[in-house]
Every structure is written in C-alpha cells, then in structure tokens.
Design a protein around this motif. Structure first.
Motif, PDB file in Angstrom:
ATOM      1  N   LYS A  12      47.514  40.159  31.030  1.00 47.10           N
ATOM      2  CA  LYS A  12      48.548  41.529  30.892  1.00 47.10           C
ATOM      3  C   LYS A  12      48.422  42.430  32.035  1.00 47.10           C
ATOM      4  CE  LYS A  12      47.845  41.052  25.608  1.00 47.10           C
ATOM      5  NZ  LYS A  12      47.671  41.858  24.712  1.00 47.10           N
ATOM      6  N   VAL A  13      49.119  43.222  31.958  1.00 53.34           N
ATOM      7  CA  VAL A  13      49.028  44.559  33.073  1.00 53.34           C
ATOM      8  C   VAL A  13      47.788  45.004  33.147  1.00 53.34           C
ATOM      9  CG1 VAL A  13      49.991  46.558  33.805  1.00 53.34           C
ATOM     10  CG2 VAL A  13      51.544  44.983  32.782  1.00 53.34           C
ATOM     11  N   ARG A  14      46.994  45.346  34.261  1.00 52.43           N
ATOM     12  CA  ARG A  14      45.688  45.794  34.462  1.00 52.43           C
ATOM     13  C   ARG A  14      45.722  46.335  35.783  1.00 52.43           C
ATOM     14  NH1 ARG A  14      46.988  41.041  35.745  1.00 52.43           N
ATOM     15  NH2 ARG A  14      46.006  39.665  37.112  1.00 52.43           N
ATOM     16  N   PRO A  15      44.643  47.320  35.996  1.00 52.16           N
ATOM     17  CA  PRO A  15      44.630  48.080  37.078  1.00 52.16           C
ATOM     18  C   PRO A  15      44.012  47.428  38.356  1.00 52.16           C
ATOM     19  CG  PRO A  15      43.139  48.989  35.256  1.00 52.16           C
ATOM     20  CD  PRO A  15      43.717  47.936  34.862  1.00 52.16           C
ATOM     21  N   VAL A  16      44.382  47.421  39.461  1.00 54.87           N
ATOM     22  CA  VAL A  16      43.926  46.697  40.653  1.00 54.87           C
ATOM     23  C   VAL A  16      42.478  47.419  40.874  1.00 54.87           C
ATOM     24  CG1 VAL A  16      44.160  46.236  42.974  1.00 54.87           C
ATOM     25  CG2 VAL A  16      46.148  46.357  41.754  1.00 54.87           C
ATOM     26  N   PRO A  17      41.530  46.320  40.774  1.00 52.38           N
ATOM     27  CA  PRO A  17      40.204  46.953  41.189  1.00 52.38           C
ATOM     28  C   PRO A  17      40.007  47.099  42.669  1.00 52.38           C
ATOM     29  CG  PRO A  17      39.766  44.795  40.343  1.00 52.38           C
ATOM     30  CD  PRO A  17      41.387  45.292  40.177  1.00 52.38           C
ATOM     31  N   PRO A  22      36.164  49.120  53.313  1.00 52.53           N
ATOM     32  CA  PRO A  22      36.720  50.410  54.187  1.00 52.53           C
ATOM     33  C   PRO A  22      37.964  51.155  53.643  1.00 52.53           C
ATOM     34  CG  PRO A  22      37.635  47.999  55.186  1.00 52.53           C
ATOM     35  CD  PRO A  22      36.481  47.709  53.690  1.00 52.53           C
ATOM     36  N   TRP A  23      38.021  52.276  54.088  1.00 48.32           N
ATOM     37  CA  TRP A  23      39.238  53.171  53.436  1.00 48.32           C
ATOM     38  C   TRP A  23      40.344  52.542  53.642  1.00 48.32           C
ATOM     39  CZ3 TRP A  23      40.220  56.808  50.022  1.00 48.32           C
ATOM     40  CH2 TRP A  23      41.301  57.421  50.110  1.00 48.32           C
ATOM     41  N   PRO A  24      41.631  52.329  52.926  1.00 47.27           N
ATOM     42  CA  PRO A  24      41.616  52.921  51.633  1.00 47.27           C
ATOM     43  C   PRO A  24      41.238  51.932  50.390  1.00 47.27           C
ATOM     44  CG  PRO A  24      43.663  52.126  52.355  1.00 47.27           C
ATOM     45  CD  PRO A  24      42.730  51.891  53.507  1.00 47.27           C
ATOM     46  N   GLY A  25      40.405  51.027  50.754  1.00 50.12           N
ATOM     47  CA  GLY A  25      39.939  49.996  49.846  1.00 50.12           C
ATOM     48  C   GLY A  25      40.702  48.742  49.906  1.00 50.12           C
ATOM     49  N   ILE A  26      39.810  47.793  49.522  1.00 48.44           N
ATOM     50  CA  ILE A  26      40.468  46.274  49.503  1.00 48.44           C
ATOM     51  C   ILE A  26      40.415  45.677  48.088  1.00 48.44           C
ATOM     52  CG2 ILE A  26      39.798  43.984  50.400  1.00 48.44           C
ATOM     53  CD1 ILE A  26      38.200  45.303  52.607  1.00 48.44           C
ATOM     54  N   PRO A  27      41.442  45.360  47.602  1.00 48.60           N
ATOM     55  CA  PRO A  27      41.334  44.372  46.293  1.00 48.60           C
ATOM     56  C   PRO A  27      40.239  43.623  46.168  1.00 48.60           C
ATOM     57  CG  PRO A  27      43.580  44.658  47.286  1.00 48.60           C
ATOM     58  CD  PRO A  27      42.716  44.984  48.498  1.00 48.60           C
ATOM     59  N   VAL A  28      39.730  43.585  45.026  1.00 57.19           N
ATOM     60  CA  VAL A  28      38.671  42.718  44.569  1.00 57.19           C
ATOM     61  C   VAL A  28      39.088  41.565  43.639  1.00 57.19           C
ATOM     62  CG1 VAL A  28      36.415  42.243  43.449  1.00 57.19           C
ATOM     63  CG2 VAL A  28      36.757  44.675  44.602  1.00 57.19           C
ATOM     64  N   ARG A  29      38.861  40.532  44.155  1.00 56.42           N
ATOM     65  CA  ARG A  29      39.508  39.328  43.177  1.00 56.42           C
ATOM     66  C   ARG A  29      38.436  38.340  42.497  1.00 56.42           C
ATOM     67  NH1 ARG A  29      45.007  39.901  44.575  1.00 56.42           N
ATOM     68  NH2 ARG A  29      45.444  40.428  46.616  1.00 56.42           N
ATOM     69  N   GLY A  30      38.950  37.639  41.909  1.00 61.47           N
ATOM     70  CA  GLY A  30      38.074  36.698  41.254  1.00 61.47           C
ATOM     71  C   GLY A  30      37.525  37.219  39.790  1.00 61.47           C
ATOM     72  N   ARG A  31      36.497  36.281  39.471  1.00 63.56           N
ATOM     73  CA  ARG A  31      35.671  36.509  38.221  1.00 63.56           C
ATOM     74  C   ARG A  31      35.147  37.920  38.420  1.00 63.56           C
ATOM     75  NH1 ARG A  31      35.403  32.183  34.572  1.00 63.56           N
ATOM     76  NH2 ARG A  31      36.034  30.038  35.744  1.00 63.56           N
ATOM     77  N   ARG A  36      32.499  44.147  39.921  1.00 67.65           N
ATOM     78  CA  ARG A  36      32.382  44.267  41.231  1.00 67.65           C
ATOM     79  C   ARG A  36      32.919  45.362  42.120  1.00 67.65           C
ATOM     80  NH1 ARG A  36      34.035  39.903  44.008  1.00 67.65           N
ATOM     81  NH2 ARG A  36      35.205  39.180  42.204  1.00 67.65           N
ATOM     82  N   ALA A  37      33.915  46.077  41.393  1.00 65.76           N
ATOM     83  CA  ALA A  37      34.779  47.040  42.051  1.00 65.76           C
ATOM     84  C   ALA A  37      34.224  48.582  41.964  1.00 65.76           C
ATOM     85  CB  ALA A  37      36.328  47.250  41.610  1.00 65.76           C
ATOM     86  N   ASP A  38      34.369  49.327  43.198  1.00 67.21           N
ATOM     87  CA  ASP A  38      33.848  50.671  43.116  1.00 67.21           C
ATOM     88  C   ASP A  38      34.779  51.547  42.294  1.00 67.21           C
ATOM     89  OD1 ASP A  38      31.609  50.046  44.691  1.00 67.21           O
ATOM     90  OD2 ASP A  38      33.052  50.125  46.702  1.00 67.21           O
ATOM     91  N   VAL A  39      36.363  51.389  42.657  1.00 63.89           N
ATOM     92  CA  VAL A  39      37.228  52.012  42.217  1.00 63.89           C
ATOM     93  C   VAL A  39      38.524  51.215  41.627  1.00 63.89           C
ATOM     94  CG1 VAL A  39      36.614  54.283  43.383  1.00 63.89           C
ATOM     95  CG2 VAL A  39      38.076  52.530  44.611  1.00 63.89           C
TER      96      VAL A  39
END
Length: 132
Positions: A12-17, A22-31, A36-39
């Motif tokens: 379903k629709v979900r936030p991008v972790p 480095p700023w402004p952030g890198i998407p976390v992918r996988g299980r 594992r995400a900060d924000v």
C-alpha cells in the motif's frame, strides 16, 4: 516528490524511509527499510509542496511589509509596470527582510526545539543545538 511510495502490487501507499546523512537523505530500500531509516520524507504539513512553500514565503513577505519590488525579485517574477521601472531594491529593504525572516526562523526553531531538542539529521541537529 510527495514523501510517499505509491501503491505497488500488494504494497500500500507508505512513507519513503531515508537515512539522514548525507543531506538531504538517501532512500533506504529492502527488508526492514523503515526500521533501518533515521527519518522519512513526509511533508511537515499535509499536502505541503515546494509550490506551496513559495506561496507561504510570499505570504510571509507580505506580513513583514516587504516592498513588492523585492518580493518579486525573490520569487523570480518580472514586473513590467511603470511603477516597477521607477522603484529599486535598496540595502535597507534587504536588511529589513533579513531581520524579519531571521526572527521568524528563530521562533520556528525554538518551537521545533521544544518538541524535540535533537534530530538524527546532522544539519538540523547542529541548528537545534547551536553547534557549528
């Protein structure tokens, strides 16, 4: 960018972790990406977009009494009116706007600090804690 992944298959629709650095952030992918995400890249207000931020900035400049010539310059607008031809942006105008925006920023940072004094995003954490 909305800050949300669209529906895909059974997901379903979900936030991008994201990782905060480095700023402004890198998407976390996988299980367990969210674990594992900060924000995440969610808007600070529902429906807020970069275009909406421009409108907010324009409104703030109006509230601060910013002359139209300076506001147009900041927004990247060209005013072809006769009045615009005879009006010029001065250092005093810029200083007043800078003072007003600085005051608004400091008030907003103080409110943010009251909600949570630290951030996993290093650049925001330095701003909140006053570290250079």
């Amino acid at each position: 960018m909305t800050g949300w992944y669209p529906t895909k298959g059974h997901l379903k629709v979900r936030p991008v972790p994201v990782l905060g650095e480095p700023w402004p952030g890198i998407p976390v992918r996988g299980r367990n990406a969210a674990g594992r995400a900060d924000v995440c890249w969610l808007s600070v207000a529902p429906g807020l977009t970069p275009h909406g931020l421009r409108h907010t900035h324009k409104t703030l400049m109006e509230e601060l009494g910013t002359p139209a010539k300076l506001a147009d310059e900041r927004m990247g607008h060209a005013d072809g009116s006769v009045q615009a031809r005879y009006t010029h942006v001065t250092a005093v105008m810029r200083a007043r706007l800078l003072d007003g925006l600085t005051h608004l920023w400091e008030a907003a940072a103080s409110e943010r600090r009251a909600m949570a004094p630290r951030s996993p995003v290093a650049v925001l954490d330095r701003l909140l804690t006053g570290r250079d």
